[in-house]
Enzyme design. Structure first.
Site, mmCIF file in Angstrom:
data_model
loop_
_atom_site.group_PDB
_atom_site.id
_atom_site.type_symbol
_atom_site.label_atom_id
_atom_site.label_comp_id
_atom_site.label_asym_id
_atom_site.label_seq_id
_atom_site.Cartn_x
_atom_site.Cartn_y
_atom_site.Cartn_z
ATOM 1 N N ARG A 60 -4.425 10.288 3.951
ATOM 2 C CA ARG A 60 -3.353 11.259 4.113
ATOM 3 C C ARG A 60 -2.296 11.147 3.009
ATOM 4 O O ARG A 60 -1.662 12.135 2.632
ATOM 5 C CB ARG A 60 -2.719 11.038 5.486
ATOM 6 C CG ARG A 60 -1.835 12.126 5.935
ATOM 7 C CD ARG A 60 -1.357 11.872 7.355
ATOM 8 N NE ARG A 60 -0.600 12.987 7.855
ATOM 9 C CZ ARG A 60 0.659 13.213 7.554
ATOM 10 N NH1 ARG A 60 1.293 12.399 6.751
ATOM 11 N NH2 ARG A 60 1.284 14.266 8.053
ATOM 12 N N ASP A 72 -5.148 12.906 12.713
ATOM 13 C CA ASP A 72 -5.671 11.571 12.449
ATOM 14 C C ASP A 72 -5.423 10.701 13.671
ATOM 15 O O ASP A 72 -4.903 11.162 14.674
ATOM 16 C CB ASP A 72 -5.117 10.961 11.153
ATOM 17 C CG ASP A 72 -3.652 10.608 11.237
ATOM 18 O OD1 ASP A 72 -3.137 10.438 12.363
ATOM 19 O OD2 ASP A 72 -3.021 10.502 10.190
ATOM 20 N N ASP A 87 4.482 0.344 12.038
ATOM 21 C CA ASP A 87 3.175 -0.184 11.630
ATOM 22 C C ASP A 87 2.901 -1.590 12.177
ATOM 23 O O ASP A 87 1.766 -2.061 12.122
ATOM 24 C CB ASP A 87 3.050 -0.180 10.099
ATOM 25 C CG ASP A 87 2.924 1.231 9.546
ATOM 26 O OD1 ASP A 87 3.113 2.183 10.322
ATOM 27 O OD2 ASP A 87 2.642 1.392 8.353
ATOM 28 N N LYS A 124 0.840 -1.200 0.000
ATOM 29 C CA LYS A 124 0.000 0.000 0.000
ATOM 30 C C LYS A 124 0.877 1.253 0.000
ATOM 31 O O LYS A 124 0.671 2.174 -0.783
ATOM 32 C CB LYS A 124 -0.899 0.000 1.240
ATOM 33 C CG LYS A 124 -1.636 1.296 1.458
ATOM 34 C CD LYS A 124 -2.482 1.281 2.722
ATOM 35 C CE LYS A 124 -1.728 1.697 3.957
ATOM 36 N NZ LYS A 124 -1.418 3.132 4.051
ATOM 37 N N ASN A 125 1.864 1.258 0.897
ATOM 38 C CA ASN A 125 2.658 2.476 1.065
ATOM 39 C C ASN A 125 3.603 2.745 -0.088
ATOM 40 O O ASN A 125 4.246 3.784 -0.121
ATOM 41 C CB ASN A 125 3.434 2.425 2.387
ATOM 42 C CG ASN A 125 2.506 2.596 3.578
ATOM 43 O OD1 ASN A 125 1.331 2.915 3.410
ATOM 44 N ND2 ASN A 125 3.033 2.383 4.772
HETATM 45 C C1 UD1 Z 1 4.641 6.564 6.256
HETATM 46 C C2 UD1 Z 1 3.675 5.422 6.152
HETATM 47 C C3 UD1 Z 1 3.219 4.976 7.530
HETATM 48 C C4 UD1 Z 1 4.407 4.657 8.416
HETATM 49 C C5 UD1 Z 1 5.390 5.828 8.409
HETATM 50 C C6 UD1 Z 1 6.673 5.546 9.161
HETATM 51 C C7 UD1 Z 1 2.534 5.860 4.063
HETATM 52 C C8 UD1 Z 1 1.262 6.169 3.382
HETATM 53 N N1 UD1 Z 1 2.516 5.845 5.391
HETATM 54 O O1 UD1 Z 1 3.938 7.671 6.844
HETATM 55 O O2 UD1 Z 1 2.397 3.808 7.394
HETATM 56 O O3 UD1 Z 1 3.972 4.441 9.732
HETATM 57 O O4 UD1 Z 1 5.744 6.175 7.060
HETATM 58 O O5 UD1 Z 1 7.307 4.428 8.639
HETATM 59 O O6 UD1 Z 1 3.538 5.591 3.424
HETATM 60 N N2 UD1 Z 1 7.213 14.393 10.474
HETATM 61 C C9 UD1 Z 1 7.349 15.727 10.772
HETATM 62 N N3 UD1 Z 1 7.388 16.614 9.728
HETATM 63 C C10 UD1 Z 1 7.308 16.242 8.426
HETATM 64 C C11 UD1 Z 1 7.147 14.870 8.133
HETATM 65 C C12 UD1 Z 1 7.104 13.959 9.190
HETATM 66 O O7 UD1 Z 1 7.435 16.135 11.913
HETATM 67 O O8 UD1 Z 1 7.371 17.104 7.531
HETATM 68 C C13 UD1 Z 1 7.173 13.426 11.606
HETATM 69 C C14 UD1 Z 1 5.785 12.838 11.765
HETATM 70 O O9 UD1 Z 1 4.997 13.660 12.601
HETATM 71 C C15 UD1 Z 1 6.080 11.504 12.407
HETATM 72 C C16 UD1 Z 1 7.441 11.113 11.833
HETATM 73 O O10 UD1 Z 1 7.998 12.307 11.299
HETATM 74 O O11 UD1 Z 1 6.196 11.651 13.791
HETATM 75 C C17 UD1 Z 1 7.374 10.025 10.778
HETATM 76 O O12 UD1 Z 1 6.625 10.491 9.679
HETATM 77 P P1 UD1 Z 1 6.876 9.981 8.185
HETATM 78 O O13 UD1 Z 1 8.097 9.124 8.122
HETATM 79 O O14 UD1 Z 1 6.819 11.166 7.288
HETATM 80 O O15 UD1 Z 1 5.621 9.064 7.942
HETATM 81 P P2 UD1 Z 1 4.545 9.146 6.788
HETATM 82 O O16 UD1 Z 1 5.213 9.355 5.478
HETATM 83 O O17 UD1 Z 1 3.460 10.062 7.205
#
Ligand code: UD1
Length: 437
Positions: free
Chosen positions: A94, A118, A317, A22-23
């Site tokens: 998202r 979320d 996850d 999915k991701n």
């Molecule tokens: C993706 C996955 C999710 C998984 C996560 C971590 C998808 C659709 N989702 O989510 O299933 O749990 O990776 O492996 O691919 N953060 C910031 N600022 C930013 C971006 C992120 O502070 O600009 C923080 C977030 O709040 C969070 C952490 O970084 O605490 C991890 O986020 P991120 O790695 O970006 O996860 P996603 O891409 O949202």
């Protein structure tokens, strides 16, 4: 209201095929926007989130053919695409924000709704914004939308991420493929899904080095061309069935994902007393071949200590499954969550099955009990939902899991697959609401 109803205790036995991640697939679909023409993606899982992405790309003006059974999405991208991702879609999923980078690079403008809160803690977008600004875009918030403009196009730059964010790395790599000059991203995410997306971008003609490392270099090219690409297997779905086997004393062969995508997970499963065998390259049910592995669970697992970390660390996850396994383990286990805040709604629900979990900040201390007992519980997100189903396998009596829409966002044929593995589970309608008088 539709719920999953299962009767425990039951153990999982047999084979299960796992299709694409999915991701990854959602971002591969977003990446198709970078090239005019028809991009075809295979090994696509039949899940709700793919449908949402199909809708988003269609609203942007693409012609999208989706064959859920065959696992193929074909996206015809016109020369001019729309630039707005609506709130309705971003709120539903998202990952819609992954069109931000491709649209800013190709159309020089994007308007993507801010996702808002979320169920799994606050998830900022500051690194997405700062990175696009460094690439030369102007980004501001207007009426609940991120509005990015780059009238003169993007240019190469150096970006040091504060944290190896998966979403920010993807958006910035996609944006940089069409920027003028060289972009160097340090502290980049290394997840297999990032590798998959970079691999597709290279097939499309992008110049990217350092793929799978923390230092990714992208040298911009004039244009990219559409391709056909097979999605990497879903390591989180594979991990779900692996934990299902480990916590139910089962014996499950997982086909379509190799252990190289789950390095830390294999170690922790073995710590729980499970036998984990790498089966190498094996035949898959779609006639192709792929990697596979087998997990034989201990009669009663030993507790495990897990800290979630960016890849190659233990994936956040899979966190609910660790808590589920520790809940019936012979001793005290620990789970430390290092990626997201407040991912604990699952804990409140699994406590309804009799799990003994105490939370201290980002740590969950779990004291294993010999038996759980079936109850009505509610899924708060995709993985929490699957985690409740697996915990229900070890609970005596009937467990009913509501909020199954969450589960269907990320798991294809979940009930059918579990039934094939011998679990007495079915989807049933439950009367809704209270009636008085
Ligand atoms: C993706 C996955 C999710 C998984 C996560 C971590 C998808 C659709 N989702 O989510 O299933 O749990 O990776 O492996 O691919 N953060 C910031 N600022 C930013 C971006 C992120 O502070 O600009 C923080 C977030 O709040 C969070 C952490 O970084 O605490 C991890 O986020 P991120 O790695 O970006 O996860 P996603 O891409 O949202």
């Amino acid at each position: 209201m539709e719920v999953y109803r299962l009767i425990g205790p039951a153990s999982l036995r047999g084979d299960v095929d796992v299709r694409g991640a999915k991701n990854s697939v959602l971002k591969l679909m977003a990446a198709s926007l970078l090239a005019v023409g028809r991009t075809t993606i295979t090994n696509v899982p039949a899940i709700l989130d793919v449908r949402i992405m199909v809708e988003l790309l269609s609203r942007l003006g693409c012609t999208v053919d989706y064959d859920p059974e065959g696992g193929v999405v074909s996206i015809d991208v016109p020369a001019e695409v729309g630039i707005q991702a609506d709130y309705e879609l971003v709120r539903a999923m998202r990952a819609s924000i992954s069109v931000l980078g491709p649209l800013t690079a190709r159309m020089r403008a994007a308007q993507v709704a801010l996702p808002g809160g979320d169920a799994i803690g606050s998830r900022g977008l500051d690194m997405h914004q700062a990175g696009l600004e460094a690439l030369g875009a102007t980004v501001h918030l207007e009426h609940g939308y991120f509005v990015a403009t780059a009238a003169d196009g993007l240019h190469g730059t150096e970006i040091a991420l504060d944290f190896p964010s998966v979403g920010a790395t993807e958006n910035l790599v996609m944006a940089a493929t069409l920027a003028r000059g060289r972009t160097v991203i340090s502290n980049a995410a290394k997840e297999p899904e990032i590798v998959d997306i970079c691999t597709m971008l290279v097939e499309m003609g992008a110049d990217i080095t350092g793929i799978g490392t923390g230092l990714i270099t992208v040298t911009g090219v004039e244009r990219l061309s559409p391709v056909t690409h097979r999605t990497v297997g879903d390591r989180i779905v594979a991990g779900t069935y692996a934990f299902g086997s480990a916590l139910s004393g089962g014996d499950v062969t997982i086909r379509g994902v190799g252990l190289e995508l789950l390095p830390n997970v294999a170690i922790k499963l073995r710590d729980s007393g499970a036998t984990v065998d790498d089966l190498g390259e094996i035949p898959l049910s779609d006639g192709t071949t792929g990697r596979g592995f087998r997990v034989i669970g201990a009669r009663r697992p030993q507790p495990i200590r897990v800290a979630t970390m960016p890849f190659p660390g233990f994936p956040t996850d899979l966190q609910p499954f660790v808590i589920g396994l520790n809940a019936i383990a012979d001793g005290v286990g620990l789970l430390s969550e290092n990626l997201f805040e407040a991912r604990w709604r699952f804990v409140q629900e699994v406590a309804r099955l009799g799990a003994k979990v105490s939370i201290d900040g980002n740590h969950a201390l779990v004291t294993g009990v010999e038996e759980l007992s079936g109850a009505e519980v509610e899924a708060s997100d995709i993985r929490a939902g699957a985690g409740l189903v697996l915990a229900g396998l070890r609970a005596n009596g009937v467990t009913e899991v509501s909020g199954i829409d969450h589960i269907e966002r990320g798991y294809e044929n979940f009930v059918a697959n579990l039934r094939n593995l011998g679990a007495p589970i079915e989807q049933v309608s439950r009367a809704e609401g209270l009636t008085f008088g």
